[in-house]
Design an enzyme around this catalytic site. Sequence first.
Site, PDB file in Angstrom:
ATOM      1  NE  ARG A 296      -0.547   1.159   3.604  1.00 14.89           N
ATOM      2  CZ  ARG A 296       0.553   2.468   4.218  1.00 14.89           C
ATOM      3  NH1 ARG A 296       1.561   1.390   3.860  1.00 14.89           N
ATOM      4  NH2 ARG A 296       0.670   3.672   4.044  1.00 14.89           N
ATOM      5  N   GLY A 297       0.162   2.367  -0.347  1.00 16.54           N
ATOM      6  CA  GLY A 297       0.500   4.148  -0.362  1.00 16.54           C
ATOM      7  C   GLY A 297       1.138   3.860  -1.621  1.00 16.54           C
ATOM      8  CB  ALA A 298      -0.153   6.914  -3.409  1.00 13.71           C
TER       9      ALA A 298
ATOM     10  CD  GLN B 238      -4.169   3.074   6.601  1.00 17.38           C
ATOM     11  OE1 GLN B 238      -4.397   2.588   7.995  1.00 17.38           O
ATOM     12  NE2 GLN B 238      -4.622   3.110   5.323  1.00 17.38           N
TER      13      GLN B 238
ATOM     14  CG  ASP C  94      -3.370   8.284  -1.171  1.00 13.35           C
ATOM     15  OD1 ASP C  94      -3.117   8.516  -0.024  1.00 13.35           O
ATOM     16  OD2 ASP C  94      -2.477   6.985  -1.123  1.00 13.35           O
TER      17      ASP C  94
ATOM     18  CG  ASN D 132      -2.381  11.832   3.019  1.00 13.05           C
ATOM     19  OD1 ASN D 132      -1.782  10.963   1.918  1.00 13.05           O
ATOM     20  ND2 ASN D 132      -2.207  12.164   3.564  1.00 13.05           N
ATOM     21  CE  LYS D 133      -5.075   5.949   4.243  1.00 10.08           C
ATOM     22  NZ  LYS D 133      -6.250   5.273   3.160  1.00 10.08           N
TER      23      LYS D 133
HETATM   24  O1  MRU Z   1      -4.618   3.789   1.773  1.00  9.96           O
HETATM   25  P1  MRU Z   1      -3.076   3.946   1.889  1.00  9.96           P
HETATM   26  O2  MRU Z   1      -2.836   2.969   3.299  1.00  9.96           O
HETATM   27  O3  MRU Z   1      -2.367   3.424   1.077  1.00  9.96           O
HETATM   28  O4  MRU Z   1      -2.997   5.051   1.624  1.00  9.96           O
HETATM   29  C1  MRU Z   1      -1.735   5.589   2.060  1.00  9.96           C
HETATM   30  C2  MRU Z   1      -1.446   7.124   2.261  1.00  9.96           C
HETATM   31  O5  MRU Z   1      -2.363   7.999   2.561  1.00  9.96           O
HETATM   32  C3  MRU Z   1      -0.464   8.274   3.118  1.00  9.96           C
HETATM   33  O6  MRU Z   1      -1.328   8.749   4.230  1.00  9.96           O
HETATM   34  C4  MRU Z   1       0.128   8.105   2.244  1.00  9.96           C
HETATM   35  O7  MRU Z   1       1.203   9.668   2.703  1.00  9.96           O
HETATM   36  C5  MRU Z   1       0.246   8.250   0.566  1.00  9.96           C
HETATM   37  S1  MRU Z   1       1.583   7.007   0.259  1.00  9.96           S
HETATM   38  C6  MRU Z   1       2.726   7.859   0.130  1.00  9.96           C
END
Ligand code: MRU
Length: 364
Positions: A53-55, A203, A244, A254-255
């Site tokens: 996970r993580g973009a 996370q 993301d 973002n999240k």
């Molecule tokens: O749903 P995820 O865990 O894949 O989302 C990741 C995020 O939203 C992180 O905050 C992140 O900053 C993006 S990836 C560096």
Amino acid sequence: MNVDGKPERTIRVAADGAGVEIIDQTQLPFAFVRRRLGNLEETAEAISAMRVRGAPLIGVAAAYGLALAMRDDPSEAGVSAACQRLMATRPTAVNLRWALGRVRASVRGLPEGERAQRAWARAGELADADVVTCRALAEHGLRLLEKRAAERRDGGPLQVLTHCNAGWLATVDWGTALAPLYLAHDSGLPVHVWVDETRPRNQGASLTAWELAQHGVPHTLVADNAGGHLMQRGQVDCCLVGTDRTTAAGDVCNKIGTYLKALAARDNGVPFYAAVPSASIDWSIGCAGDVPIEERDADELTRVAGRSADGRMMEVSLVPDGTRVANPAFDVTPARLVSALITERGVCDASPEGLERLFPAQAR
Ligand code: MRU
């Protein structure tokens, strides 16, 4: 970064070259387990189930997944179907589209027999480039943190609040938002990180707290709702989050919960920074409302998994049976609430002009 003192990357080519090995993030923080992905389906499952996970890491994993798919079917129709399958796994992280586009472009016009090998090499290049990008972003972010630290009067550690996991686990190595913090810590600039737990997938609690501990960076876990209070009490010098998908106007997706932190930061005069590798910028979107927001399974809210006192993993229910649930996984923080964007090319205003100054070719 190190795990038990040993350098690791989140994704690596398996010894036999017939697949890749990821860290299964669904097992953290209780077990550090490598998992092999040997074909398209295994890769798509790993991304959907958030084993990776993580973009930025989603992008690299998808690139390898597409290359693996070409080993089975290098035809134009096969490549299109594989792209569609991978694109459907996580809709918000734009790095997925970015990485698939790059791998696809690398095989355009090649005879079918040469495609899989070329795509595999391209995926490897994207993985290595991600490390270089995150390292460069870390340098620029560090300059910003140093300035902020110089403004502190008491000489105490710089207090940084982060949301979700934008550390090395979300990339191939280093991370985005956490990368400047690792560099600060390594270079002797004292930092302390407030780690939002980041409901519902936690996370922050399970990944960010784990990786900061592995690297020895001082940190404290807080409930998602504590951030506003900490900022009001002057206990946060800046917020630093990942993204993301960031629009060409500088709006930061973002999240879920990031936007609330940005509102609290603005109300309390706390700078709010986003770490944005250019692969996370969607140049085709200028309007925050056009960012696709992933809606995830209700179980993520209604159930929670953890380790019992006797060391067994278990999952329990949290809510009355039949409770209706909405689970949007991301939100968009408007550019006006973002103090600066930190990219691999430098720091800029969260605005079309700011981004264009650093990325003139892409912005056009
Ligand atoms: O749903 P995820 O865990 O894949 O989302 C990741 C995020 O939203 C992180 O905050 C992140 O900053 C993006 S990836 C560096």
